[in-house]
Scaffold this active site. Structure first.
Site, PDB file in Angstrom:
ATOM      1  N   GLU A  15      -7.781  -5.183  -0.383  1.00 60.26           N
ATOM      2  CA  GLU A  15      -8.334  -6.004  -1.463  1.00 60.26           C
ATOM      3  C   GLU A  15      -8.183  -7.499  -1.194  1.00 60.26           C
ATOM      4  O   GLU A  15      -8.915  -8.302  -1.768  1.00 60.26           O
ATOM      5  CB  GLU A  15      -7.659  -5.655  -2.798  1.00 60.26           C
ATOM      6  N   HIS A  74       0.848  -1.196   0.000  1.00 62.20           N
ATOM      7  CA  HIS A  74       0.000   0.000   0.000  1.00 62.20           C
ATOM      8  C   HIS A  74       0.876   1.236   0.000  1.00 62.20           C
ATOM      9  O   HIS A  74       1.928   1.248   0.645  1.00 62.20           O
ATOM     10  CB  HIS A  74      -0.936   0.012   1.221  1.00 62.20           C
TER      11      HIS A  74
HETATM   12  N1  ACO Z   1       4.186  -7.471  -4.886  1.00 60.71           N
HETATM   13  C1  ACO Z   1       5.486  -7.384  -5.204  1.00 60.71           C
HETATM   14  N2  ACO Z   1       6.208  -6.270  -5.109  1.00 60.71           N
HETATM   15  C2  ACO Z   1       5.578  -5.178  -4.653  1.00 60.71           C
HETATM   16  C3  ACO Z   1       4.239  -5.179  -4.279  1.00 60.71           C
HETATM   17  C4  ACO Z   1       3.534  -6.391  -4.398  1.00 60.71           C
HETATM   18  N3  ACO Z   1       2.243  -6.471  -4.073  1.00 60.71           N
HETATM   19  N4  ACO Z   1       3.887  -3.943  -3.877  1.00 60.71           N
HETATM   20  C5  ACO Z   1       4.976  -3.181  -3.999  1.00 60.71           C
HETATM   21  N5  ACO Z   1       6.001  -3.922  -4.467  1.00 60.71           N
HETATM   22  C6  ACO Z   1       7.351  -3.484  -4.739  1.00 60.71           C
HETATM   23  C7  ACO Z   1       7.461  -2.926  -6.152  1.00 60.71           C
HETATM   24  O1  ACO Z   1       7.732  -3.927  -7.090  1.00 60.71           O
HETATM   25  C8  ACO Z   1       8.608  -1.975  -6.025  1.00 60.71           C
HETATM   26  O2  ACO Z   1       9.822  -2.699  -6.000  1.00 60.71           O
HETATM   27  P1  ACO Z   1      11.175  -2.045  -6.576  1.00 60.71           P
HETATM   28  O3  ACO Z   1      11.412  -0.829  -5.729  1.00 60.71           O
HETATM   29  O4  ACO Z   1      12.167  -3.141  -6.376  1.00 60.71           O
HETATM   30  O5  ACO Z   1      10.857  -1.727  -8.000  1.00 60.71           O
HETATM   31  C9  ACO Z   1       8.420  -1.419  -4.617  1.00 60.71           C
HETATM   32  O6  ACO Z   1       7.684  -2.392  -3.898  1.00 60.71           O
HETATM   33  C10 ACO Z   1       7.660  -0.101  -4.629  1.00 60.71           C
HETATM   34  O7  ACO Z   1       6.516  -0.188  -5.452  1.00 60.71           O
HETATM   35  P2  ACO Z   1       5.603   1.078  -5.760  1.00 60.71           P
HETATM   36  O8  ACO Z   1       4.623   0.697  -6.825  1.00 60.71           O
HETATM   37  O9  ACO Z   1       6.416   2.300  -5.947  1.00 60.71           O
HETATM   38  O10 ACO Z   1       4.896   1.236  -4.338  1.00 60.71           O
HETATM   39  P3  ACO Z   1       3.562   1.947  -4.021  1.00 60.71           P
HETATM   40  O11 ACO Z   1       3.580   2.179  -2.570  1.00 60.71           O
HETATM   41  O12 ACO Z   1       3.296   3.095  -4.884  1.00 60.71           O
HETATM   42  O13 ACO Z   1       2.516   0.783  -4.400  1.00 60.71           O
HETATM   43  C11 ACO Z   1       0.646  -0.516  -4.713  1.00 60.71           C
HETATM   44  C12 ACO Z   1       1.288   0.582  -3.869  1.00 60.71           C
HETATM   45  C13 ACO Z   1       0.426   0.001  -6.124  1.00 60.71           C
HETATM   46  C14 ACO Z   1      -0.715  -0.868  -4.103  1.00 60.71           C
HETATM   47  C15 ACO Z   1       1.552  -1.785  -4.728  1.00 60.71           C
HETATM   48  O14 ACO Z   1       1.813  -2.220  -3.434  1.00 60.71           O
HETATM   49  C16 ACO Z   1       0.990  -2.901  -5.594  1.00 60.71           C
HETATM   50  O15 ACO Z   1       1.202  -2.901  -6.811  1.00 60.71           O
HETATM   51  N6  ACO Z   1       0.275  -3.893  -4.989  1.00 60.71           N
HETATM   52  C17 ACO Z   1      -0.326  -4.969  -5.739  1.00 60.71           C
HETATM   53  C18 ACO Z   1      -1.654  -4.534  -6.364  1.00 60.71           C
HETATM   54  C19 ACO Z   1      -2.742  -4.317  -5.321  1.00 60.71           C
HETATM   55  O16 ACO Z   1      -2.835  -5.037  -4.335  1.00 60.71           O
HETATM   56  N7  ACO Z   1      -3.583  -3.294  -5.576  1.00 60.71           N
HETATM   57  C20 ACO Z   1      -4.653  -2.894  -4.634  1.00 60.71           C
HETATM   58  C21 ACO Z   1      -4.233  -1.733  -3.799  1.00 60.71           C
HETATM   59  S1  ACO Z   1      -5.390  -1.312  -2.532  1.00 60.71           S
HETATM   60  C22 ACO Z   1      -6.442  -0.205  -3.239  1.00 60.71           C
HETATM   61  O17 ACO Z   1      -6.113   0.584  -4.070  1.00 60.71           O
HETATM   62  C23 ACO Z   1      -7.850  -0.208  -2.838  1.00 60.71           C
END
Ligand code: ACO
Length: 370
Positions: free
Chosen positions: A307, A253
């Site tokens: 989620e 998140h």
């Molecule tokens: N699985 C694997 N790696 C992850 C995940 C995940 N679920 N979430 C974050 N990371 C990693 C990214 O790959 C990235 O790695 P890197 O720095 O080595 O490239 C790092 O963590 C940072 O990722 P960002 O996308 O910059 O982090 P942010 O805080 O913006 O992301 C997000 C939040 C988009 C929800 C992310 O955690 C994600 O993609 N989760 C999976 C999708 C998901 O569950 N979506 C629902 C969100 S809840 C909602 O909106 C209601």
């Protein structure tokens, strides 16, 4: 100078609607902790609170319920629009089209509470109509004597809903009703800030909700659980996913650096409403996912997000996966419209800038010389 990529940490305005403490894992609507709200309110009371700032007394709630009930029906012409869409359409695309269709009749007016009620009251009816139509059935008229969650389940099936399912959906809808400056709510505020109407702002919010980095995650979460199938397969499946450079759906998140409080409450709800096998599997996948993500992404604190257990709860109340995000929209429409109303009450056009990093001073060469 770029603020931060993805506007992380950027505060765009003041708001009195919703507070998130990402380090403590707290979520507050209008001063009330989400744990208290989800354990004791109806969705209608939570909607009233988010829109008006205070909880309703008995008389106010009765009057408010009547207003919602009066707005639940959709015109037959909208059912015709839905019938003309492909039965294989994505339910969120259908909802977007339906809200847009309703908005066509509306002159360009400043968003008001009547818009908020009309839009939010109709979303379950639209979702249920599409679900019925694509399965070859006629849409079912809403019932006046049922609350929002119960009526939604009734319109999907035509039978009186199980109280355990109604309670689970009611709590889910409260938990998902608002969440600070998330992508879809920000989008709604941007559109409202241009003096567009409420329907346009909500259509834009639905578009922003669609992607799996935001509201599109719950169906892939259920698919993940189904593919894993058994608790003992969780470790191998998750490692394979991360080794293939894919993200684990339902984890991570932008704001929470600890467990998302909504995930905790939804886990408790799922324990009552979901089959034992599924909840045991989900708990094992959650625990394994957190452990392995810590190994693969040691610099991040990645926990199950809202989620993850939303998928389990929505499955347990009988919603098909394709309706998960459209049901999220039914709930979040409260937060979208609360934010639209707050934006227009004290508006300034939201118009940031972007740092240009392309070339300058290029000369146009005539086409036959390029
Ligand atoms: N699985 C694997 N790696 C992850 C995940 C995940 N679920 N979430 C974050 N990371 C990693 C990214 O790959 C990235 O790695 P890197 O720095 O080595 O490239 C790092 O963590 C940072 O990722 P960002 O996308 O910059 O982090 P942010 O805080 O913006 O992301 C997000 C939040 C988009 C929800 C992310 O955690 C994600 O993609 N989760 C999976 C999708 C998901 O569950 N979506 C629902 C969100 S809840 C909602 O909106 C209601």
């Amino acid at each position: 100078m770029i603020a931060t990529k993805g506007l992380e940490g950027v505060i765009i305005d003041n708001s009195e609607i919703c507070k998130i403490d990402g380090n403590a894992g707290r979520l507050i609507y209008r001063g009330y902790d989400i744990h208290d709200l989800a354990s004791s309110l109806s969705f209608e009371e939570a909607a009233y609170l988010l829109w008006n700032g205070d909880l309703p007394n008995r008389e106010e709630l009765k009057d408010f319920n009547d207003q919602i009930v009066r707005q639940r029906s959709i015109p037959e012409s909208l059912n015709t629009v839905i019938r003309n869409l492909s039965t294989s359409s994505n339910a969120l695309d259908v909802l977007r089209t339906a809200i847009s269709t309703l908005g066509v009749k509306v002159p360009l007016t400043k968003p008001d509470m009547a818009d908020a009620i009309a839009i939010s009251a109709k979303i379950p009816t639209i979702n249920a109509a599409f679900e019925r139509i694509r399965n070859g059935h006629e849409p079912i008229e809403p019932r006046d004597d049922l609350n929002h969650a119960a009526n939604y389940l009734y319109m999907l099936t035509g039978s009186s809903p199980d109280p355990v399912k109604v309670d689970a959906l009611n709590k889910y809808m409260i938990l998902l009703a608002d969440h600070g400056m998330n992508s879809s709510t920000f989008t709604a505020r941007v559109v409202a800030s241009t003096w567009a109407d409420a329907y346009s702002a909500v259509v834009a919010a639905i578009c922003a909700l669609k992607g799996p980095l935001h509201g599109g995650a719950p169906a892939p979460v259920l698919q993940m659980l189904q593919e894993i199938g058994k608790p003992e397969r969780a470790e191998e499946w998750i490692r394979n996913e991360l080794n293939s450079d894919r993200r684990l759906m339902g984890f991570g998140h932008r704001v929470y650096k600890t467990t998302d409080p909504r995930a905790q409450i939804l886990r408790e709800i799922a324990e009552k409403s979901a089959p034992k096998d599924l909840i045991e599997l989900a708990k094992k996948v959650e625990e394994t996912g957190i452990r392995i993500l810590q190994e693969y992404r040691p610099q991040r604190k990645l926990y199950a997000n809202v989620e993850f257990y939303s998928a389990v709860v929505m499955d347990s109340v009988g919603l098909p996966p394709d309706l998960f995000t459209a049901t999220f929209a039914a709930s979040r429409s409260i937060g979208w419209t609360a934010n639209i109303l707050e934006q227009v009450a004290n508006n300034r056009l939201i118009r940031p800038q972007i740092e240009y990093t392309g070339q300058i001073d290029r000369k146009v060469v005539p086409i036959n010389a390029r």
